[in-house]
Design an enzyme around this catalytic site. Sequence first.
Site, PDB file in Angstrom:
ATOM      1  N   GLY A 201      29.509  21.086   1.072  1.00  0.00           N
ATOM      2  CA  GLY A 201      28.639  22.029   2.084  1.00  0.00           C
ATOM      3  C   GLY A 201      28.872  22.937   3.089  1.00  0.00           C
ATOM      4  N   ASN A 202      29.213  21.022   3.854  1.00  0.00           N
ATOM      5  CA  ASN A 202      29.423  21.373   5.692  1.00  0.00           C
ATOM      6  C   ASN A 202      30.433  22.161   6.150  1.00  0.00           C
ATOM      7  OD1 ASN A 202      30.388  19.628   4.645  1.00  0.00           O
ATOM      8  ND2 ASN A 202      30.820  18.095   7.164  1.00  0.00           N
TER       9      ASN A 202
ATOM     10  N   LYS B 153      17.224  21.565 -11.041  1.00  0.00           N
ATOM     11  CA  LYS B 153      18.238  21.519 -10.421  1.00  0.00           C
ATOM     12  C   LYS B 153      17.279  23.015  -9.088  1.00  0.00           C
ATOM     13  CE  LYS B 153      21.494  22.677  -7.611  1.00  0.00           C
ATOM     14  NZ  LYS B 153      22.241  21.945  -6.344  1.00  0.00           N
TER      15      LYS B 153
ATOM     16  N   LYS C 166      28.805  20.619  -8.479  1.00  0.00           N
ATOM     17  CA  LYS C 166      29.905  20.242  -7.715  1.00  0.00           C
ATOM     18  C   LYS C 166      31.440  19.100  -8.278  1.00  0.00           C
ATOM     19  CE  LYS C 166      30.911  18.948  -3.278  1.00  0.00           C
ATOM     20  NZ  LYS C 166      29.328  18.511  -3.308  1.00  0.00           N
TER      21      LYS C 166
ATOM     22  N   LYS D 196      28.269  11.702  -7.018  1.00  0.00           N
ATOM     23  CA  LYS D 196      29.600  11.910  -6.036  1.00  0.00           C
ATOM     24  C   LYS D 196      30.285  10.684  -6.521  1.00  0.00           C
ATOM     25  CE  LYS D 196      28.475  13.750  -1.908  1.00  0.00           C
ATOM     26  NZ  LYS D 196      28.413  15.482  -2.672  1.00  0.00           N
TER      27      LYS D 196
HETATM   28  P1  ADP Z   1      27.449  17.759   0.073  1.00  0.00           P
HETATM   29  O1  ADP Z   1      27.389  19.031   0.939  1.00  0.00           O
HETATM   30  O2  ADP Z   1      28.895  17.183   0.810  1.00  0.00           O
HETATM   31  O3  ADP Z   1      27.944  17.503  -1.529  1.00  0.00           O
HETATM   32  P2  ADP Z   1      25.270  16.369  -0.489  1.00  0.00           P
HETATM   33  O4  ADP Z   1      23.555  16.034   0.821  1.00  0.00           O
HETATM   34  O5  ADP Z   1      24.916  16.088  -1.688  1.00  0.00           O
HETATM   35  O6  ADP Z   1      26.563  17.089   0.425  1.00  0.00           O
HETATM   36  O7  ADP Z   1      25.663  14.137  -0.368  1.00  0.00           O
HETATM   37  C1  ADP Z   1      25.661  13.560   1.462  1.00  0.00           C
HETATM   38  C2  ADP Z   1      24.769  12.770   1.702  1.00  0.00           C
HETATM   39  O8  ADP Z   1      24.744  11.767   0.713  1.00  0.00           O
HETATM   40  C3  ADP Z   1      25.288  12.277   2.541  1.00  0.00           C
HETATM   41  O9  ADP Z   1      24.751  13.027   4.437  1.00  0.00           O
HETATM   42  C4  ADP Z   1      23.686  11.568   2.639  1.00  0.00           C
HETATM   43  O10 ADP Z   1      22.047  11.716   3.677  1.00  0.00           O
HETATM   44  C5  ADP Z   1      23.409  10.882   1.111  1.00  0.00           C
HETATM   45  N1  ADP Z   1      23.887   9.921   0.833  1.00  0.00           N
HETATM   46  C6  ADP Z   1      22.472   9.589   0.383  1.00  0.00           C
HETATM   47  N2  ADP Z   1      22.963   7.805  -0.580  1.00  0.00           N
HETATM   48  C7  ADP Z   1      23.993   7.568   0.290  1.00  0.00           C
HETATM   49  C8  ADP Z   1      24.508   5.853   0.375  1.00  0.00           C
HETATM   50  N3  ADP Z   1      24.060   5.645  -0.501  1.00  0.00           N
HETATM   51  N4  ADP Z   1      25.721   6.647   0.987  1.00  0.00           N
HETATM   52  C9  ADP Z   1      26.667   7.213   1.949  1.00  0.00           C
HETATM   53  N5  ADP Z   1      25.139   8.661   2.121  1.00  0.00           N
HETATM   54  C10 ADP Z   1      24.226   8.551   1.212  1.00  0.00           C
HETATM   55 MG    MG Z   2      25.858  18.234  -2.424  1.00  0.00          MG
END
Ligand code: ADP
Ligand code: MG
Length: 313
Positions: free
Chosen positions: A12-13, A130, A218, A280
Amino acid sequence: MKEPLLVIALGGNAIKQAHEKGTTEEQFHNVDVTAKQIAKIAREGFKLVITHGNGPQAGALLIQQEETNGIVPAQTLAVCGAMTQGQIGWMMQNRITYRLHEESINIPVCTIVTQVVVNQDDPDFQDPTKPVGPFYSKDEAMKHREEKGYIVKEVKPGVERGWRRVVPSPEPVKVVESEAINSLIKKSIIVIASGGGGIPVKENPDGSYSGVEAVIDKDRAGFKLAQAVSADKFLILTDVEKVFINYNKPGQKALDKITVKEAEQYMNQGHFLAGSMGPKMQAAIRFVKEAIITSLNKALDAIKGKTGTHILP
Ligand code: ADP
Ligand code: MG
């Protein structure tokens, strides 16, 4: 030598920072920053397929549907998915083309508005989880349930406006436009596809597809895309440079290189949060070949093996 194919999933960023309102100018600026990174990666000699999220953009569009209700007809979630794919796809192809030109690279960039087939008996249709669109008070939520048949849930208990519409988030099964995408890749065209997880569709008995009211994650869709184009590497760009175990807890440790097997063990031990790092890591595990999770500004260093979390066979 054949150029390796890299699928990049943008978080998203890459389009809107959390503190921003999401004006056209802000989004174009962020996409431009992303485009500079992508041009640098293209210079390294990769063929590229790019996918991205659409959460904030789809959320804003859903508010617009509701606020203009009675003036113009509200569009379905599937249509909003198509609209945001077009919106973000244009911003990306516009800025990536420019930044490639700056690097003296003459590669065309093209967006494919992508449909992704989901299974009608996916368990998520029974208990949608969701959240999408605006927050409501309980009264508003009940009204939307009556009038529009929304499924609503209290997602922030104890808060005045803690209710939201929830929709199913089914598993992606098949990328409908994969043949078109593969033809473009063969011509070395940079393809932007499956944005926002793709438009979720069901396959009808007559072979046609129709939109369903759901949102595909996504990162899960990014894996399906990587599989559909037989990618050599899968790069997931988010807002952390590395994945951690014991994230935000005592014993927190960054992961550099891990095997799929180790990733599975950490996953089962609950180190990766559902809805953020969980999907992810799941996508990286399913991909089997090398997947890399890192931040946007470390992308090139991570590809060169200098940073990021690498998930290897
Ligand atoms: P995106 O928009 O890139 O999908 P998300 O917010 O969905 O972003 O996913 C990234 C976030 O996942 C990070 O900012 C962090 O807060 C979170 N996160 C959860 N578990 C972990 C982990 N084990 N290691 C690193 N980040 C994590
Ligand atoms: Mg996300």
